[in-house]
Design an enzyme around this catalytic site. Structure first.
Site, PDB file in Angstrom:
ATOM      1  N   HIS A 199       0.829  -1.206   0.000  1.00 53.02           N
ATOM      2  CA  HIS A 199       0.000   0.000   0.000  1.00 53.02           C
ATOM      3  C   HIS A 199       0.860   1.251   0.000  1.00 53.02           C
ATOM      4  CE1 HIS A 199      -3.078  -2.737   2.147  1.00 53.02           C
ATOM      5  NE2 HIS A 199      -2.879  -3.046   0.900  1.00 53.02           N
TER       6      HIS A 199
ATOM      7  N   CYS B  16      -4.755   0.070 -19.257  1.00 50.85           N
ATOM      8  CA  CYS B  16      -4.410   0.918 -18.112  1.00 50.85           C
ATOM      9  C   CYS B  16      -3.413   0.295 -17.129  1.00 50.85           C
ATOM     10  CB  CYS B  16      -5.674   1.345 -17.368  1.00 50.85           C
ATOM     11  SG  CYS B  16      -6.545   0.001 -16.595  1.00 50.85           S
TER      12      CYS B  16
HETATM   13  C1  PEP Z   1      -4.005  -3.892 -13.619  1.00 52.04           C
HETATM   14  O1  PEP Z   1      -4.183  -4.989 -13.099  1.00 52.04           O
HETATM   15  O2  PEP Z   1      -3.320  -3.710 -14.637  1.00 52.04           O
HETATM   16  C2  PEP Z   1      -4.626  -2.687 -13.039  1.00 52.04           C
HETATM   17  C3  PEP Z   1      -4.601  -1.540 -13.667  1.00 52.04           C
HETATM   18  O3  PEP Z   1      -5.166  -2.800 -11.823  1.00 52.04           O
HETATM   19  P1  PEP Z   1      -4.310  -2.925 -10.457  1.00 52.04           P
HETATM   20  O4  PEP Z   1      -2.875  -2.647 -10.816  1.00 52.04           O
HETATM   21  O5  PEP Z   1      -4.892  -1.927  -9.544  1.00 52.04           O
HETATM   22  O6  PEP Z   1      -4.553  -4.341 -10.079  1.00 52.04           O
END
Ligand code: PEP
Ligand code: MG
Length: 747
Positions: A364, A677
């Site tokens: 975190h 993303c």
């Molecule tokens: C991912 O898994 O690529 C994502 C954008 O979500 P997180 O990194 O928050 O799991």
């Protein structure tokens, strides 16, 4: 403990203190000390070995061995009995040294005539400083009392070393905390920063290790422990009904604070002649040495708790370390063993960099450091023992390196690097308001990822066209109780205000896996990344998701709203989540709240299964966003948080790119808006390849937008696409080498 040996020990310590107080050079002090110890213990040899560098011990003073070998005899860590004492932080006591495992004969010292050997590590708070050795001709087993006395002396020697009592000529006697040191850690957030050390846990220096009034020291210890107990009880009362993990830690604190064994050991140390704080530190050092050897994670955690408690006790006893953030130096770089997300947020953007001894890429605190765009290096072992408040420090988040008290040459090179980055930033700001349009006319939309209100100010300066991923779980993670609907609605509303009409994609709560909410019952799962997480929790226990959807609708208050569900693995999950949204809208309508002017609902594609969902899913879903971090870990079956495997497979691996291309094609057929993303969207080469295979929307960290846009504006995507396809046809494993060659010819 025999009364007589206690008196002897106190006498010896008294003499050591006199030696320390004398106005003599470091070498003279050491010579006197070995003489005193040998005499007091009635043993022929006493020697002190100190480290001249991390790996090499040097004989620095001896009574009884050949005096010519002083500063000549050197041993590597683990070499000979002395090296083994240092390596394993363990006492070796034998009446037959030559036949003891690891023995190495050193003819220059003349030690062949001494058969008995007892070596004790000189260490301070987990840091290895040297070895104290006694030897004798006759077959002698040093008694438990004698060894204990040696341990106490070794502790005093460690404190004296720390205080600079042995400074002299040569590397082994050089002043501590002054040399330039480089730490190799791991990169958790890129960027370079220069500044001054700020220790999260201030260091306590024990200036008076020896005391001659044990009675008075015992009283001081008892008073301090009483104060500590009261403090812990108070913290426990305050934490009732809150964070379970914190409660458990406090319970452990209470257990230790009331531990008879711990108290008894400290009382014995005091009886031997140590001051109260030196006794606390001696036990803390022993615990730290055990901590570094402990394999069991639970035991390590408990030793950590004991360590924290000892620090509290030391602060009470010495009155040191009561610093507040008002004392922060200019350009502060936070140095800590570890830190929680809420504590990090309290420091906020004022920090220039962060260096942790522990930490992980997915923790975190790392998420928060990323959100704040503060360079972060993790796994910088031993930095908290080496660094002093105010020391000059340079953090290279790109390479995972930290330079403490750097030399002139490093300072110059590092400043050049920072200047180059600043120049690049200037270049990026000149194209900030221009589109990411390639020479062959492709336009790629660049959005930013966010998770905190603190991220939003970057939106206009980064050149992003909106927020492509707002990770809502951060708001849940940094609190120690479930946020209320009104609180969330107010926050989401402020996020939309700050975005000034640009699109913000709110991702609903993605908890589970590494993101465990302190106030929810933890479920012990064998593999949490593939366990009960994200939308799975949201659908099974819809209370929180409903509250969140309602907060989002209220925050929109008639404006456009975009919501995305994480970790959807099959069509049905999307349908069920969307039905929840429909119900929430209906409820709000009945209650008379304004409904969003428009509503887009999408899903994250983070499991390979969703790429093969029926056509209806692609037609039904409002938009798709590829969560590359998770998708890649499941595609290659390589844990994104496991240092051993996380870099093993290249994102530009032909199989992965082919798979992504398939998703682009499916979305093309159904006209489904698609974005990417994950972290890879913010890496210029990767971003370029994603665009070349047809992705037209990328969402990334704000700091990456400039570099990605700059490269896109210089690259012909159709040519790059051919390069990628040619590499695949040639049977390459990764297209990276071919892509790099192509880019070199372009520049
Ligand atoms: C991912 O898994 O690529 C994502 C954008 O979500 P997180 O990194 O928050 O799991
Ligand atoms: Mg994810």
């Amino acid at each position: 403990m025999a009364e007589r040996s206690e008196t002897e020990s106190r006498k010896l310590l008294g003499r050591l203190r006199e030696a320390m107080a004398e106005d003599s050079a470091g070498q003279a002090r050491l010579d006197k000390i070995v003489h005193l110890i040998a005499n007091s213990m009635g043993t022929e040899v006493c020697s002190i070995y100190l480290f001249r560098d991390e790996e090499t011990l040097e004989l620095c003073a001896t009574e009884g061995l050949n005096s010519e070998s002083v500063h000549q005899t050197r041993l590597r860590m683990g070499e000979g009995l002395v090296g083994r004492v240092a390596k394993y932080s363990r006492i070796i006591n034998t009446d037959n040294a030559p036949s003891t495992k690891g023995f190495r004969f050193m003819p220059e010292t003349g030690e062949e005539s001494f058969t008995s050997f007892c070596g004790v590590p000189i260490q301070r708070l987990g840091e290895k400083l040297g070895v104290l050795v006694v030897q004798s001709k006759d077959t002698r087993d040093y008694s438990a009392d004698e060894i204990y006395a040696l341990e106490v002396v070794a502790m005093v020697l460690a404190e004296m070393t720390e205080l600079g009592a042995f400074i002299g000529e040569g590397a082994a006697l050089s002043a501590r905390h002054q040399q330039s040191v480089m730490f190799k850690g791991a990169c958790a957030q890129e960027g370079a920063a220069e500044g001054n050390v700020w220790l999260h846990e201030p260091r306590v220096v024990v200036t008076n290790p020896i005391a001659d009034d044990p009675e008075a020291e015992l009283n001081r210890l008892n008073e301090a422990v009483d104060q500590l107990r009261i403090g812990v009880d108070r913290m426990l009362e305050g934490a009732q009904g809150g964070d379970k993990e914190q409660l458990q830690v406090l319970e452990t604190y209470r257990m230790f604070a009331n531990s008879k064994g711990w108290m008894r050991r400290m009382e014995q140390d005091i009886a031997q002649g140590l001051s109260a704080e030196a006794a606390v530190e001696k036990e803390q050092s022993t615990a730290r040495a055990r901590m570094s050897q402990a394999q069991d994670a639970y035991l390590r955690d408990r030793l950590h708790d004991l360590d924290d408690l000892s620090n509290r006790l030391l602060r009470i006893l010495t009155g040191q370390g009561q610093t507040s953030s008002a004392d922060l130096p200019a350009n502060p770089i936070l140095v800590a063993r570890n830190i929680g997300p809420a504590e990090l947020l309290e420091y906020g953007r004022g920090l220039k960099g962060i260096v942790l001894e522990e930490g992980s890429v997915g923790s975190h605190a790392t998420i928060v450091a990323r959100a704040l765009a503060i360079p972060l290096v993790i796994h910088a072992e031993r930095i908290t023992t080496e660094a002093l408040n105010g020391d000059q420090i340079m953090v290279d988040g790109d390479l995972g390196r930290v330079h403490l008290r750097p030399d002139e040459s490093i300072v110059t090179a590092f400043r050049d690097k920072i200047a180059m980055q600043a120049k690049a930033q200037e270049r990026y700001s000149s194209i900030r308001d221009k589109p990411a349009e390639t020479p062959d006319g492709a336009i790629v939309e660049l959005h930013m990822n966010a998770g905190l209100m603190a991220d939003l100010p970057s939106l206009p300066t980064s050149g992003a066209e909106g927020v492509g991923l707002f990770r809502t779980e951060l708001q849940f993670l940094i609190r120690n109780k479930m946020p209320q609907r009104t609180e969330l609605a107010a926050l989401y509303s402020r996020v939309m205000d700050a975005a000034g009409g640009m699109r913000v994609v709110f991702r609903t709560l993605d908890i589970g896996s590494d993101k465990v909410l302190p106030y929810m019952t933890p479920h012990d799962e064998p593999n949490p990344a593939m366990g009960w997480r994200a939308i799975r929790v949201g659908l099974d226990k819809p209370g929180v998701m409903r509250m969140q959807l309602q907060a989002l609708i209220r925050a929109a208050n008639g404006r456009a709203l975009t919501v995305m569900f994480p970790f959807v693995a099959q069509y049905e999950e999307y349908r069920a989540a969307k039905a929840e949204m429909d119900k929430a809208m209906e409820r709000e309508r009945i209650l008379g709240h304004p409904l969003p002017a428009s509503l887009e609902i999408g899903a994250m594609l983070e499991t390979p299964s969703l790429a093969f969902a029926p056509q209806q899913f692609f037609e039904d879903v409002g938009f798709l966003s590829i969560g590359g971090n998770d998708l890649k870990q499941f595609f290659f079956a390589a844990d994104r948080e496991n240092e051993r495997v996380r870099r093993r497979y290249d994102t530009l691996n032909v199989s992965f790119l082919t798979f992504l291309e398939g998703i682009v094609e499916r979305c093309h057929v159904t006209n489904t808006p698609l974005s990417f993303c994950g972290e890879d969207a913010g890496r210029p080469i990767e971003a370029l390849c994603l665009a070349a295979i047809g992705m037209r929307t990328l969402s990334m960290r704000p700091a990456s937008i400039g570099p990605v846009k700059s490269l896109l504006r210089r690259t012909n995507l159709s040519e790059l696409k051919e390069v990628i396809h040619a590499a695949r046809e040639h049977g390459e494993q990764s297209v990276r080498p071919a892509v790099m060659d192509f880019l070199r010819t372009q520049s």
